[in-house]
Motif scaffolding. Structure first.
Motif: not given
Length: 128
Positions: A5-19
């Motif tokens: 937080y504080g202007g930084g980008m969040p960790t990208p979502l995992d494309p395989d988050m939902f098997d």
């Protein structure tokens, strides 16, 4: 998952988050609409842009995701914020009410995992 937080980008979502064989696809109970629980899980660690949500929800059409986000906003679970500036964009985030759904969704996921085989057997029997 770490979120900056504080202007930084969040960790990208995992494309395989939902098997594709995720227990959530067998969940007999739904609220709001078919994709609401998955959207809420994607927003669990902070605000996301529509394009970020599309990564793990690649099997959901853009129209269905838009409808789901609108329904979640209508129900007070998600807020939509337009970020002005040179790169104007929209972010979606959970409201406190939406965050209160996280333990419920976690319990439903645990139930689905515990009863996975029974759910599959029942669905196979119904189509036989």
């Amino acid at each position: 998952m770490q979120v900056k937080y504080g202007g930084g980008m969040p960790t990208p979502l995992d494309p395989d988050m939902f098997d594709p064989v995720c227990p959530s696809t067998l969940m007999p109970l739904r609220f709001s609409d078919k994709w609401a629980g998955l959207v809420i899980r994607c927003l669990e660690h902070g605000p996301r842009r529509f394009s970020e949500l599309r990564v793990p929800l690649h099997s959901v059409s853009a129209q269905s995701l838009t409808t789901s986000l609108r329904n979640l906003r209508r129900d007070g679970l998600v807020e939509r914020t337009e970020r002005p500036g040179a790169e104007r964009h929209v972010e979606y985030a959970l409201t406190p009410l939406g965050r209160s759904m996280l333990p419920v969704i976690a319990a439903l996921c645990a139930w689905g995992e515990a009863h996975w085989d029974e759910l599959l057997d029942a669905r196979e029997a119904a189509t036989a």
